[in-house]
Scaffold this motif. Structure first.
Motif, PDB file in Angstrom:
ATOM      1  N   LYS A 277       3.573  -5.937  -6.335  1.00 43.45           N
ATOM      2  CA  LYS A 277       4.255  -4.981  -5.732  1.00 43.45           C
ATOM      3  C   LYS A 277       4.667  -4.290  -6.171  1.00 43.45           C
TER       4      LYS A 277
ATOM      5  N   GLN B 172       4.019  -0.208  -5.974  1.00 41.84           N
ATOM      6  CA  GLN B 172       5.011   0.952  -5.310  1.00 41.84           C
ATOM      7  C   GLN B 172       5.144   2.094  -6.222  1.00 41.84           C
TER       8      GLN B 172
ATOM      9  N   ALA C 234       0.048  -0.558  -1.289  1.00 39.40           N
ATOM     10  CA  ALA C 234       1.244  -0.970  -2.039  1.00 39.40           C
ATOM     11  C   ALA C 234       1.985  -2.341  -0.914  1.00 39.40           C
ATOM     12  N   SER C 235       1.811  -1.832   0.783  1.00 38.22           N
ATOM     13  CA  SER C 235       3.268  -2.833   1.713  1.00 38.22           C
ATOM     14  C   SER C 235       1.603  -4.403   1.657  1.00 38.22           C
ATOM     15  N   LYS C 236       0.296  -3.998   0.693  1.00 41.07           N
ATOM     16  CA  LYS C 236      -0.058  -5.523   0.912  1.00 41.07           C
ATOM     17  C   LYS C 236      -0.047  -5.988  -0.261  1.00 41.07           C
ATOM     18  N   SER C 237       0.419  -5.616  -1.647  1.00 42.27           N
ATOM     19  CA  SER C 237       0.522  -5.883  -2.845  1.00 42.27           C
ATOM     20  C   SER C 237       1.660  -7.425  -2.949  1.00 42.27           C
ATOM     21  N   ALA C 238       1.531  -7.539  -3.594  1.00 45.38           N
ATOM     22  CA  ALA C 238       3.036  -9.259  -3.569  1.00 45.38           C
ATOM     23  C   ALA C 238       3.426  -9.310  -5.007  1.00 45.38           C
TER      24      ALA C 238
END
Length: 380
Positions: free
Chosen positions: A327, A331, A319-323
């Protein structure tokens, strides 16, 4: 000047407004008036005009009083409020908006005037600004830890409806379901989300799960479709779990359909074994994926396989890598994974943090409500 002003006061008390205005005119005609005398005349004119409903005269008098150096800051604010209210009452909504904005800029936040501003925007057909301003009112209530009124939220939904902002209208109904959990609001939400033409496959699947827990996933075909979608998204254990729920509740697998459901179940069991056997390998590969999607999927599978701590860490990493919109979707998956793992409080916090994509955010808020209050009224 004393006599005509006294006569004006007496006439006003008797509601003889025309005679009162004549007396004020006589006082105003006196030459060489002081600032105080002019101020007193305008006060009387404003009182008479307001009482008689002469909005134009009241407006002129209030503006003169506001401009007077004799008026204190507090008095000016009171008169600015009266000026705005006078314009609104006269259905002069354009000027009402201007005067209210002037008041808010000078006096600061005021709930009564903010609400009047929303109404003035709406009544002159400026639905976009009505929605924007009403959203500020509602958000301020929520951020202050207070519950917005049901009428305020219904009006917010109406404003968004007028501007054809479907996602935002849905958000208003999410808030209605959250603070006023009535079956009708849930029915409206489920319908509005279901008919959205463009929705990511993972969000469509999430909506089907939401429908399942609210009792609106009614047909055997829909239940099977939901279970198969989980497998297609790379979550065979979740698909098997959902299929078993449907079989146990006798929602699917009845009569002539029983054999087909057993074949489908056997296929899902096989996919679960295959995925589980390669989890360690998949876990190593997932961390190399820069998009985070593989980490989210593999982490979710780890959770479903009982390796909750490792799975939660991997989903969070993904989730932290997604954009962008991915993202928000990641999440949402993270929050769902926590919920499926039985970590209720962490899931609630994670649902509340979902933002950046309207549908994902709306779904997350609905799941937050259900997670907090499992007995929330379901749609029927």
């Amino acid at each position: 000047m004393g006599k005509p002003l006294q006569a004006a006061s007496t006439a006003l008390s008797r509601k003889s407004y025309a005679r009162a205005m004549e007396a004020v005119a006589k006082a105003d005609a006196v030459k060489g008036k002081t600032d105080y005398e002019t101020y007193t005349i305008n006060q009387m004119r404003a009182a008479i005009a307001s009482a008689s409903g002469d909005h134009a005269a009241a407006s002129r008098a209030y503006q003169a009083l506001i401009a007077s150096p004799r008026s204190s800051a507090g008095e000016k604010h009171q008169m600015m409020m009266a000026l705005a209210t006078n314009a609104y009452t006269a259905k002069d909504y354009g000027h009402a908006v201007t005067y209210i904005q002037q008041y808010l800029k000078s006096a600061g936040p005021n709930a009564q005037m903010r609400n009047l501003l929303v109404q003035a925007y709406y009544l002159q057909g400026d639905y976009a600004n009505a929605a924007k301003t009403q959203r500020v009112v509602v958000d301020a209530k929520i951020h202050a830890g207070h519950k917005p009124s049901e009428n305020a939220l219904q009006f917010l939904a109406t404003c968004y409806n007028q501007t054809h902002q479907a996602d935002q209208e849905t958000h208003a109904y999410v808030l209605l379901a959250k603070y006023y959990p009535k079956p009708g609001y849930w029915e409206r939400l489920i319908h509005d989300l279901a008919v959205q033409p463009k929705m990511a496959p993972s969000l469509r699947f999430n909506l089907m799960r939401l429908r399942a827990v609210t009792g609106t996933l009614r047909t055997p075909g829909e239940w099977v479709d939901m279970s198969e979608r989980a497998v297609q998204l790379g979550l065979p254990q979740l698909g098997l779990t959902l299929l078993d729920q449907g079989l146990k509740a006798r929602l699917i697998g009845n009569g002539a359909d029983a054999a087909r459901m057993q074949r489908l179940r056997a296929l899902m069991v096989s996919r679960v074994k295959e995925t589980t056997a390669h989890l360690a390998e998949l876990q190593k590969e997932a961390s190399k994926d820069g998009t985070g999607q593989a980490a989210v999927k593999t982490g979710y599978n780890l959770i479903l396989a009982g390796k909750i701590d490792d799975g939660v860490r991997l989903v969070q990493e993904g989730a932290s890598k997604s954009a962008g919109s991915d993202k928000a979707i990641a999440q949402l998956h993270y929050a769902m994974a926590l919920r499926d793992a039985g970590r209720t409080q962490a899931a609630i916090k994670a649902f509340d943090a979902v933002s950046g994509e309207a549908t994902a955010e709306n779904l997350a808020q609905l799941w937050e409500i259900i997670t907090r209050h499992p007995a929330v009224p379901a749609a029927h």
